[in-house]
Design a protein around this motif. Structure first.
Motif, mmCIF file in Angstrom:
data_model
loop_
_atom_site.group_PDB
_atom_site.id
_atom_site.type_symbol
_atom_site.label_atom_id
_atom_site.label_comp_id
_atom_site.label_asym_id
_atom_site.label_seq_id
_atom_site.Cartn_x
_atom_site.Cartn_y
_atom_site.Cartn_z
ATOM 1 N N ASN A 108 0.819 -1.209 0.000
ATOM 2 C CA ASN A 108 0.000 0.000 0.000
ATOM 3 C C ASN A 108 0.854 1.261 0.000
ATOM 4 O OD1 ASN A 108 -2.476 -1.320 0.081
ATOM 5 N ND2 ASN A 108 -2.474 -1.455 2.313
ATOM 6 N N ALA A 124 -3.939 2.833 -0.339
ATOM 7 C CA ALA A 124 -4.457 1.770 -1.202
ATOM 8 C C ALA A 124 -3.304 1.141 -1.972
ATOM 9 C CB ALA A 124 -5.501 2.321 -2.169
ATOM 10 N N ASN A 197 -9.756 -2.067 6.898
ATOM 11 C CA ASN A 197 -9.187 -2.421 5.603
ATOM 12 C C ASN A 197 -10.232 -3.140 4.757
ATOM 13 O OD1 ASN A 197 -6.226 -1.976 6.673
ATOM 14 N ND2 ASN A 197 -7.208 -3.386 8.095
#
Length: 231
Positions: A108, A124, A197
């Motif tokens: 990420n 992300a 998440n």
């Protein structure tokens, strides 16, 4: 044995990178997964089929700037789904669960607020995962008579480098390799990290179904809530 050696090697590499990088940390993370599998061509899910599982792993927190970090990780994570008819106290009851476990490697890119005693972050990135264990279970009752069955999940022996061919596919066999996108959001203090998440699977689950397919049906969806400790 080969899978275990690969896991240990990845873990050692991750810890080594994080320890040697300036202003970086290793985060020990664990939490609860709310797993599901998409049931529509557009990727929608049936909330009644949500399965509770867990995850545990290590995340590297490699600070690029005061507000930007790269977070690779290696996580042992449970996914899957369930199907249920009736309740456990009924004369007729049925519950089937599929609970595969994966070694997952997310990467990420995370943005953090640059100031304050606690930092808010959002990020992300992609993930890849390899299935290593899991069980399919069936429990129920017919006319007051209980029944139960349990078996290990069968995985294909697919080589991910052969993009247009899947080795070891067959009915009732799950693809060993999964991939997709994930997002993370949360807050961190000097030692504590709290996050939510979401994993959006892009690969079909059943073997012999091709790559990503022409629709978003039959793909992993995982919402997780985790607690981490910085080392």
């Amino acid at each position: 044995m080969k899978n275990k050696k690969m896991t240990v090697l990845c873990l050692a590499m991750l810890i080594g990178i994080a320890v040697n990088a300036q202003n970086s940390h290793v985060i020990l993370r664990g939490g609860v997964n709310l797993a599901n599998v998409s049931t529509t061509d557009k990727g929608g899910i049936d909330d009644a089929k949500m399965l509770t599982s867990f995850q545990v792993g290590v995340i590297g927190d490699l600070n690029i700037t005061s507000f930007l970090a790269l977070q690779p990780g290696i996580i042992f994570t449970g996914k899957g789904t369930k199907s249920q008819s009736g309740n456990e106290g009924d004369a007729n009851y049925f519950r089937a669960t599929s609970n595969p476990y994966y070694v997952e490697v997310p990467v990420n890119l995370v943005f953090k607020t640059p100031t304050g005693p606690g930092k808010f972050f959002i990020g992300a990135g992609p993930y890849i995962a390899m299935g290593i264990a899991g069980k399919n279970k069936v429990d129920g009752r017919i006319a007051g008579v209980d029944f139960h069955s349990e078996e290990n999940i069968k995985w294909s022996n697919d080589d991910p480098t052969t993009l247009n061919q899947e080795e070891g596919s067959g009915f009732g066999i799950m693809k060993r390799f999964d991939y997709g996108l994930n997002g993370t959001i949360g807050v961190e203090a000097s030692r504590l990290v709290i996050s939510a998440n979401y994993g959006l699977g892009l690969a079909k689950l059943q073997s012999g179904s091709g790559g990503s397919g022409d629709d978003n049906n039959n793909k992993h969806r995982v919402l997780s809530f985790t607690l981490g400790f910085k080392l």
